[in-house]
Write a protein that holds these residues in place. Structure first.
Motif, mmCIF file in Angstrom:
data_model
loop_
_atom_site.group_PDB
_atom_site.id
_atom_site.type_symbol
_atom_site.label_atom_id
_atom_site.label_comp_id
_atom_site.label_asym_id
_atom_site.label_seq_id
_atom_site.Cartn_x
_atom_site.Cartn_y
_atom_site.Cartn_z
ATOM 1 N N GLU A 206 9.683 -37.811 -2.541
ATOM 2 C CA GLU A 206 8.760 -37.064 -1.696
ATOM 3 C C GLU A 206 9.052 -37.400 -0.235
ATOM 4 O O GLU A 206 9.104 -38.571 0.127
ATOM 5 C CB GLU A 206 7.317 -37.478 -2.005
ATOM 6 C CG GLU A 206 6.725 -36.827 -3.237
ATOM 7 C CD GLU A 206 6.532 -35.326 -3.065
ATOM 8 O OE1 GLU A 206 6.067 -34.917 -1.979
ATOM 9 O OE2 GLU A 206 6.866 -34.576 -3.993
ATOM 10 N N PRO A 207 9.230 -36.375 0.607
ATOM 11 C CA PRO A 207 9.494 -36.688 2.006
ATOM 12 C C PRO A 207 8.270 -37.305 2.686
ATOM 13 O O PRO A 207 7.129 -36.950 2.364
ATOM 14 C CB PRO A 207 9.820 -35.335 2.629
ATOM 15 C CG PRO A 207 9.530 -34.316 1.623
ATOM 16 C CD PRO A 207 9.203 -34.960 0.322
ATOM 17 N N THR A 208 8.494 -38.243 3.586
ATOM 18 C CA THR A 208 7.422 -38.769 4.433
ATOM 19 C C THR A 208 7.686 -38.236 5.834
ATOM 20 O O THR A 208 8.160 -37.109 5.954
ATOM 21 C CB THR A 208 7.431 -40.308 4.406
ATOM 22 O OG1 THR A 208 8.726 -40.742 4.817
ATOM 23 C CG2 THR A 208 7.134 -40.830 3.019
ATOM 24 N N ASP A 209 7.427 -39.020 6.866
ATOM 25 C CA ASP A 209 7.790 -38.525 8.192
ATOM 26 C C ASP A 209 9.299 -38.622 8.406
ATOM 27 O O ASP A 209 9.833 -38.128 9.374
ATOM 28 C CB ASP A 209 7.025 -39.293 9.290
ATOM 29 C CG ASP A 209 7.234 -40.791 9.167
ATOM 30 O OD1 ASP A 209 7.507 -41.251 8.038
ATOM 31 O OD2 ASP A 209 7.140 -41.488 10.176
ATOM 32 N N GLU A 210 9.983 -39.268 7.461
ATOM 33 C CA GLU A 210 11.436 -39.345 7.539
ATOM 34 C C GLU A 210 12.026 -38.752 6.272
ATOM 35 O O GLU A 210 11.425 -38.832 5.201
ATOM 36 C CB GLU A 210 11.896 -40.803 7.614
ATOM 37 C CG GLU A 210 11.846 -41.401 8.999
ATOM 38 C CD GLU A 210 12.569 -42.734 9.022
ATOM 39 O OE1 GLU A 210 13.561 -42.853 9.750
ATOM 40 O OE2 GLU A 210 12.126 -43.635 8.309
ATOM 41 N N ILE A 229 13.857 -45.223 2.757
ATOM 42 C CA ILE A 229 13.266 -43.933 3.150
ATOM 43 C C ILE A 229 13.601 -42.906 2.062
ATOM 44 O O ILE A 229 14.533 -43.085 1.292
ATOM 45 C CB ILE A 229 13.797 -43.429 4.516
ATOM 46 C CG1 ILE A 229 15.320 -43.209 4.448
ATOM 47 C CG2 ILE A 229 13.445 -44.410 5.622
ATOM 48 C CD1 ILE A 229 15.848 -42.323 5.550
ATOM 49 N N ASN A 251 11.894 -25.468 10.650
ATOM 50 C CA ASN A 251 11.381 -26.208 9.509
ATOM 51 C C ASN A 251 11.510 -25.315 8.274
ATOM 52 O O ASN A 251 10.788 -24.343 8.116
ATOM 53 C CB ASN A 251 9.906 -26.540 9.783
ATOM 54 C CG ASN A 251 9.403 -27.573 8.812
ATOM 55 O OD1 ASN A 251 10.075 -27.874 7.825
ATOM 56 N ND2 ASN A 251 8.237 -28.109 9.091
ATOM 57 N N GLN A 254 9.464 -26.425 2.553
ATOM 58 C CA GLN A 254 8.612 -27.606 2.591
ATOM 59 C C GLN A 254 9.305 -28.791 3.252
ATOM 60 O O GLN A 254 8.720 -29.836 3.404
ATOM 61 C CB GLN A 254 8.242 -28.009 1.165
ATOM 62 C CG GLN A 254 7.447 -26.931 0.461
ATOM 63 C CD GLN A 254 7.209 -27.312 -0.982
ATOM 64 O OE1 GLN A 254 7.931 -28.127 -1.532
ATOM 65 N NE2 GLN A 254 6.201 -26.721 -1.582
ATOM 66 N N SER A 255 10.591 -28.603 3.582
ATOM 67 C CA SER A 255 11.288 -29.750 4.147
ATOM 68 C C SER A 255 10.854 -29.949 5.586
ATOM 69 O O SER A 255 10.351 -29.053 6.230
ATOM 70 C CB SER A 255 12.800 -29.545 4.089
ATOM 71 O OG SER A 255 13.187 -28.624 5.070
ATOM 72 N N ARG A 256 11.038 -31.159 6.051
ATOM 73 C CA ARG A 256 10.627 -31.460 7.418
ATOM 74 C C ARG A 256 11.869 -31.639 8.272
ATOM 75 O O ARG A 256 12.936 -31.896 7.757
ATOM 76 C CB ARG A 256 9.795 -32.731 7.410
ATOM 77 C CG ARG A 256 8.670 -32.558 6.416
ATOM 78 C CD ARG A 256 7.712 -33.668 6.430
ATOM 79 N NE ARG A 256 6.762 -33.426 5.353
ATOM 80 C CZ ARG A 256 5.704 -34.143 5.126
ATOM 81 N NH1 ARG A 256 5.426 -35.153 5.917
ATOM 82 N NH2 ARG A 256 4.895 -33.872 4.134
ATOM 83 N N ASN A 258 14.820 -33.051 10.076
ATOM 84 C CA ASN A 258 15.491 -34.290 9.703
ATOM 85 C C ASN A 258 16.018 -35.018 10.919
ATOM 86 O O ASN A 258 16.485 -34.399 11.855
ATOM 87 C CB ASN A 258 16.680 -33.984 8.805
ATOM 88 C CG ASN A 258 16.265 -33.132 7.642
ATOM 89 O OD1 ASN A 258 15.190 -33.331 7.094
ATOM 90 N ND2 ASN A 258 17.079 -32.171 7.278
ATOM 91 N N ARG A 259 15.993 -36.308 10.841
ATOM 92 C CA ARG A 259 16.763 -37.074 11.816
ATOM 93 C C ARG A 259 18.217 -36.928 11.436
ATOM 94 O O ARG A 259 18.525 -36.830 10.246
ATOM 95 C CB ARG A 259 16.381 -38.546 11.721
ATOM 96 C CG ARG A 259 15.047 -38.813 12.304
ATOM 97 C CD ARG A 259 14.851 -40.300 12.380
ATOM 98 N NE ARG A 259 13.486 -40.587 12.781
ATOM 99 C CZ ARG A 259 13.005 -41.818 12.888
ATOM 100 N NH1 ARG A 259 13.785 -42.835 12.625
ATOM 101 N NH2 ARG A 259 11.770 -42.014 13.252
#
Ligand SMILES: [Zn+2]
Length: 276
Positions: A206-210, A229, A251, A254-256, A258-259
């Motif tokens: 599950e993605p978090t803020d990273e 991560i 975006n 659902q992905s955020r 990415n760094r």
């Protein structure tokens, strides 16, 4: 009669059977190497004559697949056959598909069927252990008898495999990657996607803020293990580029955002290759 049947049914399937008794696939090669019985370093050879699972060790002598299991486990012939039966069953090998999947519905059905059959978490655990990985992702499923077809569609047998669902950018199931736990070439195969796997990924965590993106499942797991991560596997360099581009622009689904995962990937690659 019963034992004879087991040997006949097991013919050509020892690469599938023996690893489930703890004989890793690295032993099952046609050149001299370590012996799984006496642990001698360079005296064992698995030649699998006529699919019999035959081997020769300069110390332990010659034998067949069933004898290898008997010696390893200290079983008599019948016990060994009964245990093999538990794995291969007493039916016939699955029939190859009659026609190539040609509609989105039939492709979806094939993907779903494989996922439904994958009910053996021990296959995943054994696979990750062999790769030197100490983390697990609940999206990975284990299949005990995943059919393998070569490029010409010829059925080569069933083998244990890790099944990794591939989701598109919108989160829809697009395909599965099958990572076979056997000496096969290629060892990884992707089922024909429902629509496309461009921009798709195996969403291992599950993605978090990273969110890290790596190329392969093993690399992604190694990166997760190393950096703690969530990491997804984009499965191909092409998919990686596609994801990064779309990820930078907007975006996607659902992905955020990415760094840039570049450094992490390289570290993870190093980690995976040193684990092999
Ligand atoms: Zn030996």
């Amino acid at each position: 009669m019963m034992t004879f049947d087991t040997i006949e049914r097991a013919r050509g399937r020892w690469h599938e059977i023996l690893p489930l008794f703890g004989i890793e696939t690295r032993f099952l090669v046609k050149r001299h190497g370590p012996c799984p019985l006496c642990r001698g370093r360079d005296r064992f050879r698995f030649d699998d004559k006529d699919g019999s699972g035959s081997y020769y060790c300069n110390q332990c002598g010659p034998g067949s697949g069933i004898l290898l299991i008997r010696k390893l486990r200290g079983w008599d012939h019948k016990t060994a056959c009964d245990e093999v039966d538990k794995i291969i069953g007493n039916g016939l090998p699955p029939a190859p598909p009659k026609c190539k999947p040609n509609s989105a519905a039939s492709r979806t059905a094939a993907i779903q069927r494989l996922l439904n059959e994958a009910r053996h978490p021990d296959v995943v655990a054994a696979y990750l252990r062999r790769r030197g990985l100490g983390v697990i992702s609940h999206v990975l499923q284990g299949h005990w008898r995943c059919p393998y077809y070569d490029e010409d569609g010829k059925f080569l047998g069933t083998f244990p495999a890790v099944i990794a669902p591939i989701l598109g950018p919108d989160g829809s199931l697009q395909s599965v990657q099958r990572i076979y736990c056997a000496e096969l070439d290629p060892r990884k195969k992707i089922l024909p996607p429902v629509d496309t796997i461009v921009g798709g990924a195996v969403r291992l965590f599950e993605p978090t803020d990273e969110l890290g993106i790596a190329e392969g499942v093993e690399t992604a797991l190694a990166a997760h293990q190393m950096f703690g991560i969530p990491v997804w596997a984009a499965l191909s360099e092409n998919g990686l580029k596609t994801r990064q581009q779309t990820g930078n622009r907007e975006n996607v689904g659902q992905s955020r955002p990415n760094r840039p995962p570049k450094d992490r990937e390289e570290c993870a690659d190093a980690a995976t290759s040193s684990a092999q």
